[in-house]
Design a protein around this motif. Structure first.
Motif, PDB file in Angstrom:
ATOM      1  N   ASN A 190       0.855  -1.187   0.000  1.00 40.14           N
ATOM      2  CA  ASN A 190       0.000   0.000   0.000  1.00 40.14           C
ATOM      3  C   ASN A 190       0.890   1.235   0.000  1.00 40.14           C
ATOM      4  N   LEU A 191       0.788   2.035  -1.049  1.00 41.19           N
ATOM      5  CA  LEU A 191       1.709   3.141  -1.259  1.00 41.19           C
ATOM      6  C   LEU A 191       1.148   4.455  -0.719  1.00 41.19           C
ATOM      7  N   SER A 192       2.044   5.331  -0.322  1.00 41.15           N
ATOM      8  CA  SER A 192       1.653   6.688   0.073  1.00 41.15           C
ATOM      9  C   SER A 192       1.305   7.486  -1.179  1.00 41.15           C
ATOM     10  N   ALA A 193       0.680   8.645  -0.994  1.00 42.96           N
ATOM     11  CA  ALA A 193       0.323   9.487  -2.129  1.00 42.96           C
ATOM     12  C   ALA A 193       1.565   9.899  -2.916  1.00 42.96           C
ATOM     13  N   ALA A 194       2.653  10.202  -2.212  1.00 43.72           N
ATOM     14  CA  ALA A 194       3.892  10.603  -2.893  1.00 43.72           C
ATOM     15  C   ALA A 194       4.454   9.467  -3.722  1.00 43.72           C
ATOM     16  N   ASP A 195       4.432   8.246  -3.176  1.00 39.71           N
ATOM     17  CA  ASP A 195       4.964   7.106  -3.918  1.00 39.71           C
ATOM     18  C   ASP A 195       4.065   6.747  -5.097  1.00 39.71           C
ATOM     19  N   ARG A 196       2.730   6.878  -4.933  1.00 39.42           N
ATOM     20  CA  ARG A 196       1.832   6.602  -6.052  1.00 39.42           C
ATOM     21  C   ARG A 196       2.117   7.540  -7.219  1.00 39.42           C
ATOM     22  N   ALA A 197       2.471   8.783  -6.910  1.00 40.23           N
ATOM     23  CA  ALA A 197       2.772   9.749  -7.964  1.00 40.23           C
ATOM     24  C   ALA A 197       4.037   9.367  -8.728  1.00 40.23           C
ATOM     25  N   ARG A 198       4.924   8.613  -8.080  1.00 40.44           N
ATOM     26  CA  ARG A 198       6.169   8.208  -8.749  1.00 40.44           C
ATOM     27  C   ARG A 198       5.976   6.973  -9.630  1.00 40.44           C
ATOM     28  N   ILE A 199       4.887   6.214  -9.410  1.00 39.45           N
ATOM     29  CA  ILE A 199       4.629   5.014 -10.194  1.00 39.45           C
ATOM     30  C   ILE A 199       3.958   5.424 -11.491  1.00 39.45           C
ATOM     31  N   ALA A 200       4.686   5.364 -12.594  1.00 40.37           N
ATOM     32  CA  ALA A 200       4.165   5.766 -13.898  1.00 40.37           C
ATOM     33  C   ALA A 200       4.851   4.935 -14.964  1.00 40.37           C
ATOM     34  N   ALA A 201       4.230   4.885 -16.145  1.00 42.73           N
ATOM     35  CA  ALA A 201       4.843   4.171 -17.258  1.00 42.73           C
ATOM     36  C   ALA A 201       6.217   4.767 -17.537  1.00 42.73           C
ATOM     37  N   GLY A 202       7.211   3.886 -17.652  1.00 44.25           N
ATOM     38  CA  GLY A 202       8.583   4.327 -17.883  1.00 44.25           C
ATOM     39  C   GLY A 202       9.421   4.384 -16.628  1.00 44.25           C
ATOM     40  N   ALA A 203       8.776   4.395 -15.446  1.00 47.51           N
ATOM     41  CA  ALA A 203       9.536   4.358 -14.193  1.00 47.51           C
ATOM     42  C   ALA A 203      10.148   2.974 -14.010  1.00 47.51           C
ATOM     43  N   THR A 204      11.215   2.902 -13.228  1.00 46.38           N
ATOM     44  CA  THR A 204      11.930   1.647 -13.004  1.00 46.38           C
ATOM     45  C   THR A 204      11.694   1.143 -11.590  1.00 46.38           C
TER      46      THR A 204
END
Length: 233
Positions: A190-204
């Motif tokens: 379960n991710l925090s709001a900040a971590d959810r924002a970092r999860i995007a297509a192209g992220a590693t």
């Protein structure tokens, strides 16, 4: 790990493996499976790739009549009797099943004329993001659900004594951000709001080996044993 670029064939191979083709498009793809060994291998490669996600994402049956309501709402064919088939069965079907489906598609009668009807159509869900992290023993798949903000990760690679596997995300800023400590079983993070924002297509996504309790510095201190790029499904 098998990269998408290593799987021969065009996008229809992935669409056939997912069960997205219908009608003449599906009949054409099935004929090609029987006639083109490279294309057949491409379809099987995609099926094996998607099969890694089955243990991470539980089956959920759609509400009764949902597809009929969607068809009616977009002016599609009137409701007809549908054969329900489990998703994993479609993904691992043999060549014999493909041949039988080809005969069925070729001889089935046309659908009735469209009958529009005012209905409430369910909103299209957000995309899933998938990564297959390349590890020495076996790939570690991960699935991010943008609707609920949860990240499902398979079991972590084996760690030495007094060490733990730690999951990281590397976004546009190029800086690793710690997400969770991983165990020997698949788990939901379960991710925090900040971590959810970092999860995007192209992220590693990456996994490093750290001391018990995680990295003491906020950055990876041990070897990175698995890494993969997130892509939309």
């Amino acid at each position: 790990m098998t990269d998408e670029a290593d799987i021969p064939g065009d996008t229809s191979a992935a669409e056939l493996a997912l069960g997205l083709l219908d009608g003449e498009e599906r009949a054409t793809a099935l004929r090609r499976v029987l006639a083109d060994p490279d294309y057949a291998r491409a379809v099987e490669g995609w099926r094996m790739r998607f099969a890694q996600l089955f243990d991470l994402w539980p089956e959920a049956e759609a509400p009764e009549g949902l597809i009929d309501r969607i068809d009616a709402g977009i002016g599609g064919p009137a409701p007809i009797s549908r054969l329900r088939m489990p998703w994993p069965a479609l993904a691992i079907g043999s060549s014999a099943v493909a041949a039988a489906l080809l005969v069925f598609v070729a001889v089935r009668p046309p659908a009735p004329a469209p009958v529009p009807a005012p209905v409430l159509v369910a909103a299209r869900p957000g995309p899933l993001l998938v990564a297959s992290m390349d590890a020495k023993a076996a790939p570690v798949p991960a699935v991010f659900d943008s609707r609920g903000g949860s990240l499902r990760v398979a079991s972590a690679p084996e760690t030495p004594p007094a060490r733990v596997a730690q999951l990281w995300v590397i976004g546009r800023d190029g800086v690793p951000h710690a997400l969770a400590l991983l165990g020997a079983r698949a788990q939901v993070v379960n991710l925090s709001a900040a971590d959810r924002a970092r999860i995007a297509a192209g992220a590693t996504l990456a996994i490093s080996i750290e001391p018990l309790g995680g990295s003491p510095t906020g950055l990876p201190t041990g070897p990175v044993v698995a890494k993969g790029v997130l892509g939309a499904v």
